[in-house]
Write an enzyme that holds these catalytic residues in place. Sequence first.
Site, PDB file in Angstrom:
ATOM      1  N   TYR A 162       0.840  -1.193   0.000  1.00 19.78           N
ATOM      2  CA  TYR A 162       0.000   0.000   0.000  1.00 19.78           C
ATOM      3  C   TYR A 162       0.875   1.242   0.000  1.00 19.78           C
ATOM      4  CZ  TYR A 162      -3.624   3.343   1.483  1.00 19.78           C
ATOM      5  OH  TYR A 162      -4.496   4.399   1.555  1.00 19.78           O
ATOM      6  N   ASP A 257       9.143   2.729   0.377  1.00 19.88           N
ATOM      7  CA  ASP A 257       8.047   3.318   1.149  1.00 19.88           C
ATOM      8  C   ASP A 257       8.221   2.872   2.593  1.00 19.88           C
ATOM      9  OD1 ASP A 257       5.757   4.065   2.440  1.00 19.88           O
ATOM     10  OD2 ASP A 257       4.420   3.560   0.777  1.00 19.88           O
ATOM     11  N   LYS A 285       3.655   8.584   9.314  1.00 20.12           N
ATOM     12  CA  LYS A 285       3.322   7.996  10.614  1.00 20.12           C
ATOM     13  C   LYS A 285       4.239   8.473  11.758  1.00 20.12           C
ATOM     14  CE  LYS A 285       0.381   4.631   8.560  1.00 20.12           C
ATOM     15  NZ  LYS A 285       0.482   3.929   7.291  1.00 20.12           N
TER      16      LYS A 285
HETATM   17  C1  LIG Z   1      -0.165   4.404   5.888  1.00 21.33           C
HETATM   18  C2  LIG Z   1       0.667   4.189   4.664  1.00 21.33           C
HETATM   19  C3  LIG Z   1       0.651   5.083   3.581  1.00 21.33           C
HETATM   20  C4  LIG Z   1      -0.348   6.192   3.479  1.00 21.33           C
HETATM   21  O1  LIG Z   1      -0.200   7.131   4.489  1.00 21.33           O
HETATM   22  P1  LIG Z   1      -1.471   8.095   4.827  1.00 21.33           P
HETATM   23  O2  LIG Z   1      -0.886   9.070   5.784  1.00 21.33           O
HETATM   24  O3  LIG Z   1      -2.510   7.199   5.406  1.00 21.33           O
HETATM   25  O4  LIG Z   1      -1.908   8.702   3.554  1.00 21.33           O
HETATM   26  C5  LIG Z   1       1.544   4.888   2.559  1.00 21.33           C
HETATM   27  N1  LIG Z   1       2.414   3.870   2.574  1.00 21.33           N
HETATM   28  C6  LIG Z   1       2.460   2.974   3.580  1.00 21.33           C
HETATM   29  C7  LIG Z   1       3.465   1.876   3.562  1.00 21.33           C
HETATM   30  C8  LIG Z   1       1.563   3.095   4.645  1.00 21.33           C
HETATM   31  O5  LIG Z   1       1.569   2.182   5.611  1.00 21.33           O
END
Ligand SMILES: *Cc1c(COP(=O)(O)O)cnc(C)c1O
Length: 448
Positions: A162, A257, A285
Amino acid sequence: MALLMASGTMKNKDAKPERDRPRSSETFERGKKTLVGGVNSPVRAFRAVGGTPLVIDHAKGARLFDVDGHEYIDFVCSWGALILGHAHPDIVSAISDQASRGTSFGMTSPLEIELGEKITNAIPSVEMVRFVNSGTEAAMSAVRLARAFTQRDLIVKFQGCYHGHSDGFLSEAGSGLATLGISASPGVPDAFASLTLNTPYNDLEAVENLFKQHPGGIAAVIVEPVAANMGVVPPASGFLEGLRAITKKEKALLIFDEVITGFRLAYGGAQSIYKIDPDLTVMGKIIGGGLPVAAYGGKREIMEQIAPLGPVYQAGTLSGNPLAMRAGLATLPKLEARKFYEDLNSKTKRLADGLRSALKEANVQGQVNLAGSLLTMFFTDQPVRNYADAKTSNSTRFAAFFQEMLKRGIFIAPSQYEALFVSAAHTDADIDRAIAAARESLASIQGD
Ligand SMILES: *Cc1c(COP(=O)(O)O)cnc(C)c1O
């Protein structure tokens, strides 16, 4: 509320504690009239597990408190953002101090420089950084930059990974939709979706084949270095090294990511553990200490393509927000403490070991995947190395397990395809309570 809580926690330990949540139901019903599905992010609606979603009144340390006064040990921790737990006093005081000094300047401030320096010092591959407001925005911008820098259009991503909800990332993104190159999400034009090539995680050969099929066409490979959005799936040995080698050879960029793994698996992120030097890194995060902030960064030569230095446009009214910067600045130094990650990981290992023996005792088939302070218990009998494996999990059984855990005051992510997050605020006693609850929960769903 204190009374309610006491009666909620003092019931006979062996009985399933009653967790009637009339105020939660009432509040959620009211919310549904105004908020779509009663929520502002879909997973909060508990569609995958059923029942009344949690409606939170407040949180402290490793605990969530719902509007009915029930207490839960929280293994979601705002999806990993709260590595120090909820309402850490030093973060609270940093935010409240900053609030009185101004909540947004619309101009630059030393705070964002300071947090930028913390990040570039922590992660050597990140020579320059740009702050944004969500992981979605960071990943989307990193891809735009990669396309501009390489003058190519295609992006390789892995099934089950994701990277936020921007158009190009909404195919096979930890959801059930699976047709390669076709829009998996209404509203995403096929023309956009076809620029994203999905391929199985942990399969280097498949990536090599994509590069063969699209010579000179792939701008970047984006990957969660430890996948945590199909449940936790660590990289197979050599996988990340292989991605680095292929992208280098093919003059495509490698984007890590690390929105979950950054400052989670180690202070320098997954890249410091696996010793990989990606071109660009996406963060979020943890770096915002629980406030909305994310960032992307990487090699100077690439980052200098962003406006105002270069032609790649990207901007944000509230970016580098002083409240968020203060929360991040209050968080990161605590993670530098000696043994911070050792302690966090050993607590999580204790949880993983406890869950594995609980599965064995209850004779329920399952796999516990562990990476640092991230963990997923999959209800399947086969090892989970990619999205297809993850999907062999029995999600009905997971839903029953989730509800049994919730009844016992343990909140895990309301989906089979998410990680559990352990924070510094969790104690060994919290871990042991979760294991005991899992033992009871597994016993009670055994026949399901
Ligand atoms: C949570 C997440 C995102 C998206 O972040 P948001 O602040 O929710 O838009 C992107 N990449 C990874 C790996 C994530 O866990």
